[in-house]
Design a protein around this motif. Structure first.
Motif, short mmCIF file in Angstrom:
data_model
loop_
_atom_site.label_atom_id
_atom_site.label_comp_id
_atom_site.label_asym_id
_atom_site.label_seq_id
_atom_site.Cartn_x
_atom_site.Cartn_y
_atom_site.Cartn_z
N ILE A 283 -8.15 16.96 6.95
CA ILE A 283 -8.12 15.86 5.93
C ILE A 283 -7.77 14.36 6.50
O ILE A 283 -8.39 13.38 6.07
CB ILE A 283 -7.22 16.16 4.91
CG1 ILE A 283 -7.75 17.31 4.02
CG2 ILE A 283 -7.51 14.88 3.65
CD1 ILE A 283 -6.88 17.98 3.05
N ASP A 284 -6.87 14.28 7.38
CA ASP A 284 -6.44 13.11 7.89
C ASP A 284 -7.35 12.57 9.20
O ASP A 284 -7.64 11.43 9.30
CB ASP A 284 -4.97 13.25 8.33
CG ASP A 284 -3.92 12.68 7.46
OD1 ASP A 284 -4.51 12.47 6.32
OD2 ASP A 284 -2.86 12.51 7.72
N ARG A 285 -7.79 13.43 10.01
CA ARG A 285 -8.28 13.05 11.25
C ARG A 285 -9.72 12.48 10.88
O ARG A 285 -9.91 11.17 11.40
CB ARG A 285 -8.78 14.32 12.03
CG ARG A 285 -9.47 13.99 13.45
CD ARG A 285 -9.72 15.40 14.11
NE ARG A 285 -8.46 15.65 14.79
CZ ARG A 285 -8.41 16.80 15.49
NH1 ARG A 285 -9.56 17.50 15.85
NH2 ARG A 285 -7.37 17.28 15.68
N GLY A 286 -10.69 12.81 10.11
CA GLY A 286 -11.43 12.12 9.89
C GLY A 286 -11.55 10.83 8.99
O GLY A 286 -11.97 9.76 9.51
N GLY B 257 8.24 16.70 9.26
CA GLY B 257 8.85 15.53 9.00
C GLY B 257 7.87 14.37 8.28
O GLY B 257 8.23 13.25 8.37
N ALA B 258 6.59 14.62 7.79
CA ALA B 258 5.69 14.16 7.26
C ALA B 258 6.26 13.26 6.05
O ALA B 258 7.13 14.07 5.57
CB ALA B 258 4.34 14.65 6.93
N PRO B 259 5.98 12.38 5.58
CA PRO B 259 6.32 11.60 4.46
C PRO B 259 6.01 12.30 3.15
O PRO B 259 7.04 12.48 2.39
CB PRO B 259 5.54 10.36 4.31
CG PRO B 259 5.15 10.03 5.68
CD PRO B 259 4.96 11.23 6.59
N LEU B 260 4.96 13.05 3.04
CA LEU B 260 4.86 13.80 2.00
C LEU B 260 5.93 14.98 1.89
O LEU B 260 6.20 15.46 0.80
CB LEU B 260 3.51 14.74 1.92
CG LEU B 260 2.17 13.72 1.41
CD1 LEU B 260 1.09 14.54 1.66
CD2 LEU B 260 2.48 13.44 -0.06
N MET B 261 6.25 15.76 2.78
CA MET B 261 7.38 16.67 2.91
C MET B 261 8.46 16.01 2.70
O MET B 261 9.37 16.68 1.87
CB MET B 261 7.28 17.55 4.29
CG MET B 261 7.53 18.92 4.24
SD MET B 261 7.06 19.91 2.95
CE MET B 261 8.10 20.62 1.89
N GLU C 81 0.69 -1.30 -0.02
CA GLU C 81 -0.18 -0.02 -0.12
C GLU C 81 0.74 1.19 0.12
O GLU C 81 1.72 1.46 0.83
CB GLU C 81 -0.83 -0.08 1.15
CG GLU C 81 -1.81 -1.14 1.23
CD GLU C 81 -3.03 -1.03 1.68
OE1 GLU C 81 -3.61 0.14 1.67
OE2 GLU C 81 -4.04 -1.93 2.27
N LEU C 82 0.78 2.05 -0.93
CA LEU C 82 1.36 3.46 -1.23
C LEU C 82 0.49 4.65 -0.49
O LEU C 82 -0.44 4.92 -0.94
CB LEU C 82 1.68 3.80 -2.57
CG LEU C 82 2.57 2.71 -3.43
CD1 LEU C 82 2.71 3.27 -4.83
CD2 LEU C 82 3.83 2.68 -2.84
N ASP C 83 0.90 4.73 0.72
CA ASP C 83 0.07 5.80 1.38
C ASP C 83 0.99 6.79 2.11
O ASP C 83 1.57 6.35 3.03
CB ASP C 83 -0.97 5.11 2.59
CG ASP C 83 -1.79 6.20 3.25
OD1 ASP C 83 -1.48 7.01 2.87
OD2 ASP C 83 -2.77 5.56 3.96
N TRP C 84 1.25 7.98 1.42
CA TRP C 84 2.10 8.96 2.03
C TRP C 84 1.59 9.59 3.35
O TRP C 84 2.26 10.62 3.68
CB TRP C 84 2.62 9.86 0.73
CG TRP C 84 3.20 9.07 -0.26
CD1 TRP C 84 2.86 8.67 -1.34
CD2 TRP C 84 4.67 8.98 -0.31
NE1 TRP C 84 3.66 8.13 -2.34
CE2 TRP C 84 4.88 8.37 -1.71
CE3 TRP C 84 5.86 9.65 0.30
CZ2 TRP C 84 6.10 8.12 -2.14
CZ3 TRP C 84 7.09 9.22 -0.36
CH2 TRP C 84 7.39 8.43 -1.42
N ARG C 85 0.40 9.52 3.36
CA ARG C 85 -0.33 10.34 4.66
C ARG C 85 -0.20 9.78 5.85
O ARG C 85 -0.56 10.34 6.89
CB ARG C 85 -1.89 10.36 4.33
CG ARG C 85 -2.13 11.07 2.83
CD ARG C 85 -3.31 10.84 2.45
NE ARG C 85 -3.59 9.38 1.87
CZ ARG C 85 -4.71 8.87 1.52
NH1 ARG C 85 -5.69 9.62 1.18
NH2 ARG C 85 -4.87 7.63 1.39
#
Length: 532
Positions: free
Chosen positions: A513-516, A288-292, A275-279
């Motif tokens: 966007i992530d919390r829900g 330091g998040a994966p997306l950044m 699973e490719l999930d950058w979030r």
């Protein structure tokens, strides 16, 4: 090294294939591998690459194909969007119609393409088998090997395919008839590819399934059969320690929908899915998040440096609002992140549009930090040029797609406010698309799955939260609730905000966007009970 200007940074193109074709070296140099995904695919550990649209499934496939000279593997990428998926169940394999015949038809298509990949390898033992070479030549003549396989499927949807038996080899010894149908030929194809020997690995990747909105039962049957065929074929290859595998690149929400038709769907996902999930942790991890890290790594590698921080070009906060209504400051990373759907494509396009504005020279050149007006203009360009079009593209393959996409977006814009309910959307749709017969609830679902709108759901201690789906398979839309436009659409259309200050979840440590999406209502309730 002198720090380069922001206008000179590199964030790639929207389409990984175009990026690779324009500058293969830059594409390979700046490709960012999430958690060693490419190695696991090459080893054959995974046959399903799942992820929301825009998370890099196609980039992984094209990286493997263009990186062949650098590694001990060969890769072949096939675009399934060119195949008539609805016709696959009709392929005459020599069996009665039904799900089993559709699985066999897909297995045959996969084996033909995998055989073609093996025959590209001059060191593969399969090229020294005259029987295989002869059958492969016949399959190529029929059109089942190569880019024209779609036309072959249409041709043989009404006529049973028969392959003449060569007068030598295993088939000639075992079969009494002079020709074989697809069903009887498959065991020999499986045996040949499973027993092939080579010093390199072989990976057949099926891409393009994101380009088809599979919203029809006939597509669901075909696609579930494709997954089942790939699963059983890969099991055969793994059992024989074969030289390669077949890999499907598939949206995770589509896989979840067809899972009900797959008896082994949970095993597939648990054991053989990547699973490719950058979030993951994108809110708590902050910068330091994966997306950044993806943005930093891609820009840094283009410069030939290991440690690079793109956000150092930005001010600590972005100013929003006006003198009349009041100016507020939002932390930069949260502001930018909430303009996206938490995918690599969205994030990279956002930084690229800001780069283009800075490089254009229209505004006074920024100093150490980008000017606020440059950032605002870049966000506006991203919202209008990219985001609106990306939402429209989600209707591709949907019945009456372009017409209904235009109607849905026009209706959203005509509501002219940030928050609305289903009745307001229905009334707005009726006023802008009176000649179109469509259920407004279907369009709301599609807009929700595309990430254009979020849904308000109940939370802890009478607080409510906005849930954006962004193709997370565990989220559901609540049609009786209130909806909220994505920030980028509000920005693109210049709509008025109707919620006062932005919700806590949009400006707090964990983005809305992530919390829900990460904690649906049922799971969140259990979590709250556990806390008590």
């Amino acid at each position: 090294m002198t720090r380069p200007r922001y206008g000179d940074l590199y964030f790639g193109l929207s389409d990984s294939r175009n990026e690779a074709n324009q500058d293969r070296d830059s594409f390979l140099q700046t490709y960012v591998d999430l958690n060693g995904s490419t190695k696991r695919v090459v080893r054959g550990d995974k046959f399903l690459v799942l992820g929301p649209k825009g998370t890099g499934k196609s980039a992984l496939a094209w990286y493997l194909q263009f990186a062949e000279p650098e590694g001990a593997h060969l890769a072949l990428v096939r675009d399934a969007s060119s195949l008539p998926l609805a016709e696959v169940p009709r392929l005459q394999t020599g069996q009665e119609p039904g799900p089993e015949r559709t699985v066999v038809a897909w297995k045959f298509i996969l084996l033909c393409n995998y055989l073609e990949l093996l025959m590209r390898d001059q060191g593969c033992s399969i090229n020294r088998n005259p029987e295989v070479v002869r059958v492969a030549r016949l399959l190529r003549d029929f059109g089942f090997m190569g880019d024209a396989s779609g036309r072959a499927l249409l041709k043989f949807s009404t006529t049973t395919v028969t392959i003449p038996v060569p007068k030598l080899g295993t088939i000639y010894k075992r079969e009494s008839s002079s020709a074989l149908n697809i069903f009887n030929l498959i065991p020999y194809l499986e045996m040949w590819v499973a027993e092939a020997e080579s010093a390199v690995r072989h990976i057949l990747l099926i891409d393009g399934l994101d380009s088809i909105f599979l919203n029809d039962a006939k597509y669901d049957e075909s696609l579930s059969s494709l997954v089942q065929a790939a699963y059983t074929l890969n099991q055969k290859l793994m059992e024989n320690r074969a030289t390669g595998s077949v890999v499907l690149l598939l949206r995770n929400d589509i896989f979840s929908r067809i899972a009900l038709s797959l008896p082994d769907s949970q095993k597939m996902r648990d054991d053989l899915a990547l699973e490719l999930d950058w979030r993951v942790l994108s809110g708590k991890a902050g910068v330091g998040a994966p997306l950044m890290r993806l943005v930093n790594t891609k820009a840094g590698r283009a410069l030939g440096v290991d440690n690079f921080e793109v956000l150092k070009y930005f001010p600590d906060s972005i100013e929003v609002g006006s003198r009349e209504l009041g100016v507020r400051k939002i932390p930069t990373f949260q502001y930018l992140l909430n303009m996206t759907r938490h995918t690599p494509r969205d994030m990279l396009r956002l930084f690229e549009e800001i780069r283009r504005v800075e490089a254009s020279g229209i505004f006074e050149e920024s100093g150490d930090r980008l000017r606020q007006e440059v950032i605002h203009e870049g966000v506006l360009q991203y919202s209008t040029k990219y985001f609106v079009g990306a939402i429209s593209n989600e209707f591709a393959g949907y019945a009456g797609g372009p017409e209904r996409a235009a109607a849905a977006l026009t209706a959203l814009k005509a509501i002219n406010k940030q928050s609305f309910d289903g009745d307001e959307f229905r009334e707005s749709l009726a006023s802008v698309a009176s000649g179109i017969e469509v259920d407004h609830r279907d369009l709301l679902r599609l807009l929700f799955y595309a990430g254009a709108i979020g849904n308000s759901i109940g939370g802890y201690r009478e607080k409510s939260y906005m849930q954006f789906y962004h193709r997370r398979d565990e989220s559901e839309i609540y049609l009786q609730g209130n909806f909220m436009l994505h920030n980028a659409l509000i920005h693109a259309w210049g709509l008025r905000r109707t919620l006062g200050n932005e919700p806590e979840s949009q400006t707090g440590a964990i983005p809305l966007i992530d919390r829900g999406a990460a904690r649906p209502r049922r799971r969140r309730r259990k979590w709250e009970e556990r806390k008590k």
